[in-house]
Write a protein that holds these residues in place. Sequence first.
Motif, PDB file in Angstrom:
ATOM      1  N   GLY A 165       0.801  -1.213   0.000  1.00  0.00           N
ATOM      2  CA  GLY A 165       0.000   0.000   0.000  1.00  0.00           C
ATOM      3  C   GLY A 165       0.831   1.259   0.000  1.00  0.00           C
ATOM      4  O   GLY A 165       2.038   1.242  -0.250  1.00  0.00           O
ATOM      5  N   ALA A 166       0.175   2.380   0.312  1.00  0.00           N
ATOM      6  CA  ALA A 166       0.812   3.692   0.194  1.00  0.00           C
ATOM      7  C   ALA A 166       2.020   3.824   1.122  1.00  0.00           C
ATOM      8  O   ALA A 166       3.062   4.347   0.726  1.00  0.00           O
ATOM      9  CB  ALA A 166      -0.206   4.786   0.494  1.00  0.00           C
ATOM     10  N   ASN A 167       1.885   3.393   2.369  1.00  0.00           N
ATOM     11  CA  ASN A 167       2.998   3.446   3.322  1.00  0.00           C
ATOM     12  C   ASN A 167       3.562   2.036   3.493  1.00  0.00           C
ATOM     13  O   ASN A 167       3.454   1.435   4.558  1.00  0.00           O
ATOM     14  CB  ASN A 167       2.539   4.008   4.668  1.00  0.00           C
ATOM     15  CG  ASN A 167       2.151   5.474   4.601  1.00  0.00           C
ATOM     16  OD1 ASN A 167       0.973   5.799   4.710  1.00  0.00           O
ATOM     17  ND2 ASN A 167       3.121   6.348   4.427  1.00  0.00           N
ATOM     18  N   VAL A 208      -1.837   9.662   7.303  1.00  0.00           N
ATOM     19  CA  VAL A 208      -3.132   8.984   7.320  1.00  0.00           C
ATOM     20  C   VAL A 208      -2.958   7.490   7.581  1.00  0.00           C
ATOM     21  O   VAL A 208      -3.718   6.878   8.329  1.00  0.00           O
ATOM     22  CB  VAL A 208      -3.871   9.210   5.986  1.00  0.00           C
ATOM     23  CG1 VAL A 208      -5.148   8.396   5.929  1.00  0.00           C
ATOM     24  CG2 VAL A 208      -4.185  10.694   5.801  1.00  0.00           C
ATOM     25  N   GLY A 209      -1.921   6.885   6.988  1.00  0.00           N
ATOM     26  CA  GLY A 209      -1.753   5.447   7.076  1.00  0.00           C
ATOM     27  C   GLY A 209      -0.630   4.980   7.967  1.00  0.00           C
ATOM     28  O   GLY A 209      -0.453   3.770   8.166  1.00  0.00           O
ATOM     29  N   VAL A 210       0.136   5.911   8.538  1.00  0.00           N
ATOM     30  CA  VAL A 210       1.306   5.489   9.308  1.00  0.00           C
ATOM     31  C   VAL A 210       1.656   6.540  10.358  1.00  0.00           C
ATOM     32  O   VAL A 210       1.410   7.737  10.178  1.00  0.00           O
ATOM     33  CB  VAL A 210       2.517   5.267   8.370  1.00  0.00           C
ATOM     34  CG1 VAL A 210       2.981   6.575   7.754  1.00  0.00           C
ATOM     35  CG2 VAL A 210       3.661   4.579   9.091  1.00  0.00           C
ATOM     36  N   THR A 265       0.748   1.256  11.893  1.00  0.00           N
ATOM     37  CA  THR A 265       0.143   1.313  10.564  1.00  0.00           C
ATOM     38  C   THR A 265      -1.371   1.240  10.694  1.00  0.00           C
ATOM     39  O   THR A 265      -1.905   0.457  11.475  1.00  0.00           O
ATOM     40  CB  THR A 265       0.653   0.155   9.686  1.00  0.00           C
ATOM     41  OG1 THR A 265       0.248  -1.101  10.247  1.00  0.00           O
ATOM     42  CG2 THR A 265       2.168   0.200   9.563  1.00  0.00           C
ATOM     43  N   LEU A 266      -2.060   2.073   9.911  1.00  0.00           N
ATOM     44  CA  LEU A 266      -3.499   2.182   9.963  1.00  0.00           C
ATOM     45  C   LEU A 266      -4.091   1.780   8.621  1.00  0.00           C
ATOM     46  O   LEU A 266      -3.412   1.885   7.587  1.00  0.00           O
ATOM     47  CB  LEU A 266      -3.920   3.602  10.314  1.00  0.00           C
ATOM     48  CG  LEU A 266      -3.346   4.140  11.638  1.00  0.00           C
ATOM     49  CD1 LEU A 266      -3.603   5.633  11.744  1.00  0.00           C
ATOM     50  CD2 LEU A 266      -3.947   3.412  12.824  1.00  0.00           C
ATOM     51  N   GLU A 317      12.789  -0.549   5.221  1.00  0.00           N
ATOM     52  CA  GLU A 317      12.446   0.632   4.424  1.00  0.00           C
ATOM     53  C   GLU A 317      10.970   0.941   4.639  1.00  0.00           C
ATOM     54  O   GLU A 317      10.112   0.087   4.453  1.00  0.00           O
ATOM     55  CB  GLU A 317      12.703   0.372   2.944  1.00  0.00           C
ATOM     56  CG  GLU A 317      12.274   1.524   2.039  1.00  0.00           C
ATOM     57  CD  GLU A 317      12.292   1.141   0.573  1.00  0.00           C
ATOM     58  OE1 GLU A 317      13.390   1.143  -0.011  1.00  0.00           O
ATOM     59  OE2 GLU A 317      11.215   0.824   0.027  1.00  0.00           O
ATOM     60  N   VAL A 318      10.682   2.181   5.052  1.00  0.00           N
ATOM     61  CA  VAL A 318       9.311   2.646   5.246  1.00  0.00           C
ATOM     62  C   VAL A 318       9.054   3.785   4.260  1.00  0.00           C
ATOM     63  O   VAL A 318       9.793   4.774   4.251  1.00  0.00           O
ATOM     64  CB  VAL A 318       9.072   3.155   6.681  1.00  0.00           C
ATOM     65  CG1 VAL A 318       7.605   3.551   6.875  1.00  0.00           C
ATOM     66  CG2 VAL A 318       9.492   2.107   7.706  1.00  0.00           C
TER      67      VAL A 318
END
Length: 218
Positions: free
Chosen positions: A30-32, A142-144, A215-216, A101-102
């Motif tokens: 996903g995005a993050n 939003v996601g992390v 993480t969300l 890696e994030v």
Amino acid sequence: MEEKAGIVFSIAKDNAPVPGCTVSKNVRAGANSITYFSLAKGTDISAEMHPDRKLLIVADGTLETYGTDGKTRRLRAGDSILIPAGRAVGEKSAEGAVYTEVVINKEDFMNELVKAGEVFRLADLIPYQEGKIVNMDVVQGVGVKLAVLAFDAGTGLSEHAAPGEALVFALDGNGVIGYEGREYPIHAGENFHFAKGGRHYVKADGRFKMALLLTLDD
């Protein structure tokens, strides 16, 4: 997150380099996204340009980043670096390395104490304070969310549950993680994964620092 929950583990030991190879393991898409990389000695990931920032957290070995600015940054276990968006950067290792890696999206908040392209240590971002828990948000999106916490001896977080999954990086000293009714001692260099909604608490065994990568759902 594609990671075992409820046990102490080591990203470094679980992702030991394979001779002559580079290996990646995506643990969150996903995005993050979150990916573990292991580089055998003498291997290289060629310079690539990405639309988002990348935070690298070295678990073991030595890692060098290089790119179009002509500079090479050398990182050791415990070091991190923020790779800026839109700049071609590669990674290589003369001795072998394991790192996380994030991906940090452009719109995600990044603490101003973290400068792109500079090597730093998460453990050094915050101090200990007598009788207190010190918390710093390093990344917020939003996601992390990535936070660093410093626990003085005798302090801790009471039992609670998080709205998403979380990955703990023990940075300094020793702590105790309570998870779903059991206690797990954790030491610097080790990791722990909370499942979404998992009941947990944290206690310092002496002074203790950790990073919490939450993480969300997107």
